[in-house]
Design an enzyme around this catalytic site. Sequence first.
Site, PDB file in Angstrom:
ATOM      1  N   GLU A 119       1.907  -0.057  -4.937  1.00 16.17           N
ATOM      2  CA  GLU A 119       0.862   0.954  -5.263  1.00 16.17           C
ATOM      3  C   GLU A 119       2.495   1.596  -4.997  1.00 16.17           C
ATOM      4  OE1 GLU A 119      -1.741   2.364  -2.354  1.00 16.17           O
ATOM      5  OE2 GLU A 119      -3.186   2.722  -3.859  1.00 16.17           O
TER       6      GLU A 119
ATOM      7  N   HIS B  93      -9.750  -1.806  -6.032  1.00 11.88           N
ATOM      8  CA  HIS B  93     -10.976  -0.877  -4.676  1.00 11.88           C
ATOM      9  C   HIS B  93     -10.948   0.589  -4.229  1.00 11.88           C
ATOM     10  CE1 HIS B  93      -7.617  -1.217  -2.875  1.00 11.88           C
ATOM     11  NE2 HIS B  93      -7.786  -0.292  -1.988  1.00 11.88           N
ATOM     12  N   ASP B  94     -10.475   1.016  -5.264  1.00 11.21           N
ATOM     13  CA  ASP B  94     -10.017   2.397  -5.134  1.00 11.21           C
ATOM     14  C   ASP B  94     -11.032   3.473  -6.638  1.00 11.21           C
ATOM     15  OD1 ASP B  94      -6.910   2.360  -3.851  1.00 11.21           O
ATOM     16  OD2 ASP B  94      -8.924   2.210  -2.667  1.00 11.21           O
TER      17      ASP B  94
ATOM     18  N   ASP C  48       0.982  -1.096   0.042  1.00 13.12           N
ATOM     19  CA  ASP C  48       0.046   0.301  -0.351  1.00 13.12           C
ATOM     20  C   ASP C  48       1.014   0.750   0.126  1.00 13.12           C
ATOM     21  OD1 ASP C  48      -2.509   0.517   0.554  1.00 13.12           O
ATOM     22  OD2 ASP C  48      -1.879   2.015   2.254  1.00 13.12           O
TER      23      ASP C  48
HETATM   24  O1  TEU Z   1      -5.225   4.055  -1.625  1.00 16.41           O
HETATM   25  C1  TEU Z   1      -3.838   4.821  -1.938  1.00 16.41           C
HETATM   26  C2  TEU Z   1      -4.428   6.136  -2.171  1.00 16.41           C
HETATM   27  O2  TEU Z   1      -3.949   7.461  -2.454  1.00 16.41           O
HETATM   28  C3  TEU Z   1      -5.655   6.349  -3.138  1.00 16.41           C
HETATM   29  O3  TEU Z   1      -7.142   6.430  -1.763  1.00 16.41           O
HETATM   30  C4  TEU Z   1      -5.749   7.605  -3.687  1.00 16.41           C
HETATM   31  O4  TEU Z   1      -5.449   8.638  -2.982  1.00 16.41           O
HETATM   32  C5  TEU Z   1      -7.337   7.706  -3.749  1.00 16.41           C
HETATM   33  O5  TEU Z   1      -8.486   6.662  -3.631  1.00 16.41           O
HETATM   34  C6  TEU Z   1      -7.492   8.647  -5.454  1.00 16.41           C
HETATM   35  O6  TEU Z   1      -8.176  10.370  -4.423  1.00 16.41           O
HETATM   36  C7  TEU Z   1      -4.819   3.219  -1.163  1.00 16.41           C
HETATM   37  C8  TEU Z   1      -5.445   2.497  -0.822  1.00 16.41           C
HETATM   38  O7  TEU Z   1      -5.756   1.125  -1.764  1.00 16.41           O
HETATM   39  C9  TEU Z   1      -6.556   2.835   0.077  1.00 16.41           C
HETATM   40  O8  TEU Z   1      -7.702   1.715  -0.034  1.00 16.41           O
HETATM   41  C10 TEU Z   1      -6.170   3.619   0.850  1.00 16.41           C
HETATM   42  O9  TEU Z   1      -7.288   4.295   1.688  1.00 16.41           O
HETATM   43  C11 TEU Z   1      -4.770   4.653   0.898  1.00 16.41           C
HETATM   44  O10 TEU Z   1      -4.253   3.565   0.029  1.00 16.41           O
HETATM   45  C12 TEU Z   1      -4.398   4.848   2.593  1.00 16.41           C
HETATM   46  O11 TEU Z   1      -4.048   3.306   3.305  1.00 16.41           O
END
Ligand code: TEU
Length: 546
Positions: free
Chosen positions: A243, A317-318, A201
């Site tokens: 990521e 999932h984002d 992550d």
């Molecule tokens: O996501 C990284 C992240 O920066 C994303 O949340 C992104 O900023 C956003 O979706 C776009 O605006 C990782 C995980 O995949 C996410 O689910 C977590 O919320 C985040 O890190 C914090 O752990």
Amino acid sequence: VLTKKWWHDAVVYQIYPRSFCDANNDGMGDIAGIISKLDYLQQLGINIIWLSPVYKSPMDDNGYDISDYQDIAAEFGTLAEMENLIAEAKKRDIRIVMDLVVNHTSDEHPWFIEAKKSKDNPYRDYYIWRQPQADGSVPNDFHSYFGGSGWEFDAATGEYYFHQFSKRQPDLNWENPKVQEEVHKMMNWWLDKGIGGFRMDVIDLIGKEVDKKVMANGANLHPLLQAMNKATFGDRDVLTVGEAWSATPEIAKLYSNPARDELSMVFQFEHITIGWHPQNGKWEPQPFDLIKLKKVFTKWQTELSDSGWNSLFWDNHDLPRAVSKYGDPGKYRVESAKMLATALHFLKGTPYIYQGEEIGMTNVRFDSIDDYQDIESLNLYYERTAAGVPHEQMMEGIYENGRDNARTPMQWNSDVNAGFSTARPWLKVNPNYTGINVQAALNDPDSVFFHYQKLIKLRKELPIMTYGQYIPLLDDHPDVFAYLRAQDDQRILVINNFSAKKIALPLPAEIQGIQGKCLISNYQPHQDLAETITLQPYESFAIAYT
Ligand code: TEU
Ligand code: CA
């Protein structure tokens, strides 16, 4: 030349446990539910499951805020069930890649509970603390990705702690050797349980230089990853994918060039962020531009060809659902979902399928902001509307790019709650589940599911799909993404109509008149390729020839 790795021709399936399958009918997906669906995943043909976090967590960010890395959240089950999942998956030749979330912990992690007790607590420097400025204000103007300042005041010790995400996700201090040691120990504990690797992550953030407000790609990042590789997964044959929202191809080579002993590959996001507004990001989506998208794919395919490895994905999932974002969730939903699958899976790299993508699940539009659950959408909705952004505009941003689009419960059948649970799910089901669900897909030989199954099967049969050179075609065509894969005298031609238009497509001279074998198509295969072919809406096919 790259030495062969088992994950080069593997296909990964991402499970968001909260929304996958609820075996004990409490409205929340769980590990027992995943185990009950392993035969389905084996039928699809995937080899790896990337499992989003299932560790103990107060669920402020749905598990990306961890309070115990070595125990399972009660909502998802027990450690014994997790070990059973690893074993049951192994029986089906499926490896479990765990989500490693170590840029930050939950504020309920024992390390943070200790750190808050006093300035000289042994755990204080596991996190990042700064004095207030003379007037008591925050140390600097860093803005959290989830809204508000990145600094939260702790009255008990009179200092601020740093958090890039929610205030309940305090950033770990990776300059502290004890933090590195604790994380390495935890990683080996999981590797010793036989997991297939880690998805890491926001790994580009662990080298942060807070006082210079450098978050991604800080000076410490690659030394930290090389030390992690050496101390944990380096001598195990596992998949590691970082990521890295900030990665360029040059940076991606630093992570994934095998000679550097860091990671197997990264998730890069340039093909995602080209659709975002320069200032307002995902909340002000830009019109889809295929030429821009093709330029990004071509850059990554060519620059990472022999000194690194690409991940290939539309969804996670984002992110919003691919068929809604890049295809047509209405009339041509099936054709465009199949087109997107073919366009991605014939590229060079390891493909990732996000749960529901394989049956063409779509975005959702809930009427009220109260139906949404994602902390990012909710925080930014309130922050931006308070700053004057109209409600309707912010809702359009959430409809188009909000993370809950990907988190509505997996649609298994047309029973209540789409067969996800007999209890009210934690997030509403997409009302279109009655027509879009796994049962319907398995009963239809022409479904998106069987298209994905075939793509995965072709990957196993055709090394050219994994190792062939990528050659772009028709770069300037506004609606068609076409490319070749080449290996020795073998060729695969891939043509994808990204529009609902019928298109008369003049073919490049080098492919006019080829006689090939149609590997896969979402319409009737073209018999031969004359000078010009007519493409149906979202038509997509791959032809093998020599
Ligand atoms: O996501 C990284 C992240 O920066 C994303 O949340 C992104 O900023 C956003 O979706 C776009 O605006 C990782 C995980 O995949 C996410 O689910 C977590 O919320 C985040 O890190 C914090 O752990
Ligand atoms: Ca449950």
